[in-house]
Design a protein around this motif. Structure first.
Motif, PDB file in Angstrom:
ATOM      1  N   ARG A  18       0.827  -1.222   0.000  1.00  0.00           N
ATOM      2  CA  ARG A  18       0.000   0.000   0.000  1.00  0.00           C
ATOM      3  C   ARG A  18       0.853   1.260   0.000  1.00  0.00           C
ATOM      4  NH1 ARG A  18      -2.938   0.247   5.002  1.00  0.00           N
ATOM      5  NH2 ARG A  18      -3.744   2.180   4.136  1.00  0.00           N
ATOM      6  N   VAL A  19       1.863   1.285   0.863  1.00  0.00           N
ATOM      7  CA  VAL A  19       2.690   2.492   0.982  1.00  0.00           C
ATOM      8  C   VAL A  19       3.529   2.700  -0.275  1.00  0.00           C
ATOM      9  CG1 VAL A  19       4.464   3.644   2.371  1.00  0.00           C
ATOM     10  CG2 VAL A  19       2.707   2.294   3.500  1.00  0.00           C
ATOM     11  N   ALA A  20       4.011   1.593  -0.851  1.00  0.00           N
ATOM     12  CA  ALA A  20       4.767   1.707  -2.101  1.00  0.00           C
ATOM     13  C   ALA A  20       3.877   2.251  -3.216  1.00  0.00           C
ATOM     14  CB  ALA A  20       5.341   0.348  -2.499  1.00  0.00           C
ATOM     15  N   ALA A  21       2.635   1.774  -3.279  1.00  0.00           N
ATOM     16  CA  ALA A  21       1.712   2.245  -4.306  1.00  0.00           C
ATOM     17  C   ALA A  21       1.421   3.736  -4.152  1.00  0.00           C
ATOM     18  CB  ALA A  21       0.413   1.441  -4.250  1.00  0.00           C
ATOM     19  N   ALA A  22       1.422   4.201  -2.904  1.00  0.00           N
ATOM     20  CA  ALA A  22       1.153   5.617  -2.644  1.00  0.00           C
ATOM     21  C   ALA A  22       2.251   6.518  -3.194  1.00  0.00           C
ATOM     22  CB  ALA A  22       0.989   5.845  -1.146  1.00  0.00           C
ATOM     23  N   THR A  23       3.435   5.963  -3.460  1.00  0.00           N
ATOM     24  CA  THR A  23       4.524   6.751  -4.046  1.00  0.00           C
ATOM     25  C   THR A  23       4.396   6.845  -5.563  1.00  0.00           C
ATOM     26  OG1 THR A  23       6.037   4.879  -4.401  1.00  0.00           O
ATOM     27  CG2 THR A  23       6.059   5.915  -2.213  1.00  0.00           C
ATOM     28  N   GLY A  24       3.396   6.152  -6.108  1.00  0.00           N
ATOM     29  CA  GLY A  24       3.220   6.140  -7.559  1.00  0.00           C
ATOM     30  C   GLY A  24       3.714   4.866  -8.217  1.00  0.00           C
ATOM     31  N   VAL A  74       2.109  -1.711  -8.256  1.00  0.00           N
ATOM     32  CA  VAL A  74       2.330  -2.770  -7.275  1.00  0.00           C
ATOM     33  C   VAL A  74       1.316  -3.899  -7.451  1.00  0.00           C
ATOM     34  CG1 VAL A  74       2.458  -3.326  -4.806  1.00  0.00           C
ATOM     35  CG2 VAL A  74       3.220  -1.078  -5.626  1.00  0.00           C
ATOM     36  N   ALA A  75       1.788  -5.128  -7.268  1.00  0.00           N
ATOM     37  CA  ALA A  75       0.915  -6.302  -7.226  1.00  0.00           C
ATOM     38  C   ALA A  75       1.261  -7.124  -5.999  1.00  0.00           C
ATOM     39  CB  ALA A  75       1.076  -7.147  -8.490  1.00  0.00           C
ATOM     40  N   LEU A  76       0.286  -7.908  -5.529  1.00  0.00           N
ATOM     41  CA  LEU A  76       0.491  -8.744  -4.341  1.00  0.00           C
ATOM     42  C   LEU A  76      -0.204 -10.078  -4.553  1.00  0.00           C
ATOM     43  CD1 LEU A  76       0.268  -7.727  -0.625  1.00  0.00           C
ATOM     44  CD2 LEU A  76      -1.133  -9.638  -1.435  1.00  0.00           C
ATOM     45  N   ALA A  77       0.487 -11.154  -4.191  1.00  0.00           N
ATOM     46  CA  ALA A  77      -0.081 -12.501  -4.288  1.00  0.00           C
ATOM     47  C   ALA A  77      -0.220 -13.111  -2.900  1.00  0.00           C
ATOM     48  CB  ALA A  77       0.802 -13.396  -5.151  1.00  0.00           C
ATOM     49  N   LEU A 126      -8.525  -2.164   1.451  1.00  0.00           N
ATOM     50  CA  LEU A 126      -7.389  -1.246   1.557  1.00  0.00           C
ATOM     51  C   LEU A 126      -6.446  -1.400   0.362  1.00  0.00           C
ATOM     52  CD1 LEU A 126      -6.551  -1.573   5.361  1.00  0.00           C
ATOM     53  CD2 LEU A 126      -7.420   0.466   4.204  1.00  0.00           C
ATOM     54  N   LEU A 127      -6.196  -2.649  -0.047  1.00  0.00           N
ATOM     55  CA  LEU A 127      -5.323  -2.880  -1.191  1.00  0.00           C
ATOM     56  C   LEU A 127      -5.957  -2.362  -2.479  1.00  0.00           C
ATOM     57  CD1 LEU A 127      -4.018  -6.473  -0.363  1.00  0.00           C
ATOM     58  CD2 LEU A 127      -2.626  -4.399  -0.499  1.00  0.00           C
ATOM     59  N   ASN A 128      -7.230  -2.672  -2.658  1.00  0.00           N
ATOM     60  CA  ASN A 128      -7.917  -2.193  -3.861  1.00  0.00           C
ATOM     61  C   ASN A 128      -7.963  -0.668  -3.908  1.00  0.00           C
ATOM     62  OD1 ASN A 128      -8.547  -4.689  -5.059  1.00  0.00           O
ATOM     63  ND2 ASN A 128     -10.299  -4.986  -3.694  1.00  0.00           N
TER      64      ASN A 128
END
Length: 451
Positions: free
Chosen positions: A21-27, A30-33, A101-103
Motif C-alpha cells: 500500500r505504501v509503495a503504491a502511494a509513491t506512484g 504494485v501487485a500482491l499474491a 485497503l489494497l484495492n
C-alpha cells in the motif's frame, strides 16, 4: 528492461500489505499474491483470534469476582460453537478490510501461490509469469510438529481456532508464549489443561522473576504445569490421545496441541535456486535494509526470523519503502521493542532482563510484588510485579517488566519512556496516578538489589 510491475509482494500478511500500500502511494505499480487468506498469521490464525479467545476466557473468573463485589450472578455455560461463529465472522470482516485497503491503493491482487523464477520474475500457481523490478517476500512462518512418535495426532495453533467442539481435556506441549497463552485460554474456557515444557521454566528469554510469577499464577488458576517434561510418544485410542511422557507418566487427553516451534515459509519457493541465502532453519538472510544477496529481492517479517512480531513486520515494510521507493535508506530499528504476552497473568516487557543487564555492567534492580486492590477485595491471592532495571552509572532504565492485568497496555506507555532513554530519576519525577497498579513504577525509591 520493462517490467510488469515496480514491486511484486509475495504474502498478504500485515507486513506485505502495508509495504504494498505504501509503495503504491509513491506512484509505484504494485501487485500482491496471497495463496490463502488476506491478513496472514496475525489476523487469520494468530494475534487477533487469539486475543478474542483471551477475552472470552477471562469471563469465568469475572463471574466469581462479580459475586465478591456484591453482584447476584450465576455462572453460565460457555457456548463454543456460538463463539466460533462470531469469531469466523469477525475474521471475514477483517479480511475484507485488508482487500478493500489494497484495492483502494490500486494494488493488484492475485489469489494464487507465487514462487520465484529469477531475480525479476515470479510464477503464479495459475501458470502465469509476472515480472517486477523489485520482489518483496513476506510469506511469514508456520507452526511445525516435533519429531515425536504419533505427533501427527496432535494439532497446532493453526487448527485450534477451528475445533468443532471444545475438548474437555487438552495437553499443551511447549513453554513459549504461544503455548503459555493457550494454556490460560483453554483453562479459562473450562478445559482441564495440562502443559508440558522440557525446560526448567516457561517463557525462556524473558526476565526470570517475571516468568516465575507468571508460572505461579498459571498454576494457581488451575493449569497443571509440568516442567522438565516432554512427550515421548502418542497413540490414537478410542477414548482420545494416549500420551507417554518422558517422566514415565501416561494419560489420555481429548486433544494435544503442540506449540514447540515455527518455521519460515520458504519451502519450494525457488529462493536458493536464484541465489537468495537461507539460514539453517530456512529463514531468508537479509541485511539491515531487508535486502537479500540478490539485489532485486527483499524480505520482511517472520520469514526472516529476526523479531517475530506483527508491528515489527509492519515497521520493516515501511523501512523497505523508504529505502527503495523514496530514496531514503532506512535501516530497521530492532532495539528496545515493547511486547506483551497474553498469559493469565499477563506479562509486558521492554528492554533487558535482569540477567542480561547484569552481564553488561553494574545495575540496580527496583522491584515490587503485591496483591492489587481489585484482587484483594475479591479474596484472590493473585500478585502483580512491577520491575525496573537501571544502569548504575548512566541511571538509564534498561528494562521494564510488568506482570499484571493489562500489562500490555501499561508496557506500551512505559515503552515510550524507555525508548526515549529515560532515567530512574525521570520516572521518580513523575507524579503517581493513585490508586493504580502502575503507580508503583514511579514510587519505588530504593533498589531491592544490585549486581
Amino acid at each position: 528492461m520493462t517490467f510488469d510491475y515496480d514491486l511484486f509482494v509475495i504474502g498478504g500478511g500485515s507486513g506485505g500489505v502495508r509495504a504494498g500500500r505504501v509503495a503504491a502511494a509513491t506512484g509505484a505499480k504494485v501487485a500482491l499474491a496471497e495463496e490463502f487468506r488476506m491478513g496472514g498469521t496475525c489476523v487469520i490464525r494468530g494475534c487477533v483470534p487469539k486475543k478474542l479467545m483471551v477475552f472470552a476466557s477471562t469471563y469465568s473468573e469475572m463471574f466469581e469476582d462479580a459475586r465478591a463485589y456484591g453482584w447476584d450472578v450465576t455462572d453460565g455455560a460457555f457456548d463454543w460453537p456460538r463463539f466460533r461463529g462470531k469469531l469466523d465472522a469477525e475474521l471475514e470482516r477483517l479480511e475484507g478490510i485488508y482487500r478493500k485497503l489494497l484495492n483502494g491503493s490500486d494494488v493488484t491482487i492475485y489469489d494464487a501461490r507465487a514462487t520465484i523464477k529469477d531475480a525479476h520474475t515470479v510464477t503464479l500457481s495459475t501458470g502465469e509469469d509476472i515480472t517486477a523490478k523489485h520482489i518483496l517476500v513476506a510469506t511469514g512462518g508456520r507452526p511445525v510438529l516435533p519429531h515425536i512418535e504419533g505427533a501427527e495426532y496432535g494439532i497446532t495453533s493453526n487448527e485450534v481456532f477451528n475445533l468443532e467442539q471444545l475438548p474437555k481435556s487438552i495437553l499443551i506441549v511447549g513453554g513459549g508464549y504461544i503455548a503459555s497463552e493457550f494454556a490460560g485460554i483453554m483453562n479459562g474456557l473450562g478445559c482441564k489443561v495440562t502443559q508440558f515444557y522440557r525446560g526448567e521454566q516457561i517463557l525462556r528469554g524473558f526476565d526470570n522473576e517475571a516468568r516465575g510469577l507468571v508460572a505461579e499464577g498459571m498454576r494457581a488458576k488451575g493449569v497443571d504445569l509440568h516442567l522438565g517434561t516432554n512427550v515421548l510418544k502418542m497413540e490414537k485410542r478410542d477414548e482420545g490421545i494416549w500420551v507417554q511422557a518422558t517422566n514415565g507418566s501416561e494419560a489420555i487427553y481429548d486433544q494435544v496441541m503442540f506449540a514447540t516451534g515455527r518455521a519460515p515459509n520458504t519451502e519450494g519457493m525457488g529462493l536458493a535456486e536464484v541465489g537468495v541465502e537461507l539460514g539453517r532453519r530456512g529463514e531468508i538472510i537479509v541485511d539491515q535494509y531487508s535486502q537479500t544477496k540478490v539485489p532485486s529481492i527483499f524480505a520482511i517479517g517472520d520469514v526472516t526470523d529476526r523479531v517475530q512480531l506483527t508491528p515489527v513486520a509492519i515497521r520493516e515494510g515501511m523501512a523497505f519503502v523508504e529505502t527503495v521507493f523514496k530514496g531514503n535508506p532506512t535501516p530497521v530499528d530492532h532495539d528496545l521493542i515493547p511486547s506483551a504476552v497474553f498469559t493469565q497473568p499477563e506479562l509486558g516487557t521492554i528492554g533487558l532482563t535482569e540477567e542480561e543487564a547484569a552481564e553488561n555492567g553494574p545495575i540496580e534492580v527496583y522491584s515490587t510484588s503485591f496483591k492489587p486492590m481489585n484482587h484483594g477485595f475479591a479474596g484472590r491471592d493473585d500478585r502483580v510485579l512491577m520491575k525496573l532495571i537501571v544502569c548504575a552509572e548512566t541511571r538509564k532504565v534498561l528494562g521494564c517488566h510488568i506482570v499484571a492485568d493489562h500489562a500490555g497496555e501499561m508496557i506500551q506507555l512505559a515503552g515510550i519512556a524507555v525508548k526515549m532513554g529515560a532515567t530512574k530519576e525521570d520516572f521518580d519525577r513523575t507524579v503517581a496516578v493513585h490508586p493504580t497498579m502502575a503507580e508503583e513504577l514511579v514510587t519505588m525509591k530504593e533498589p531491592v538489589r544490585t549486581a
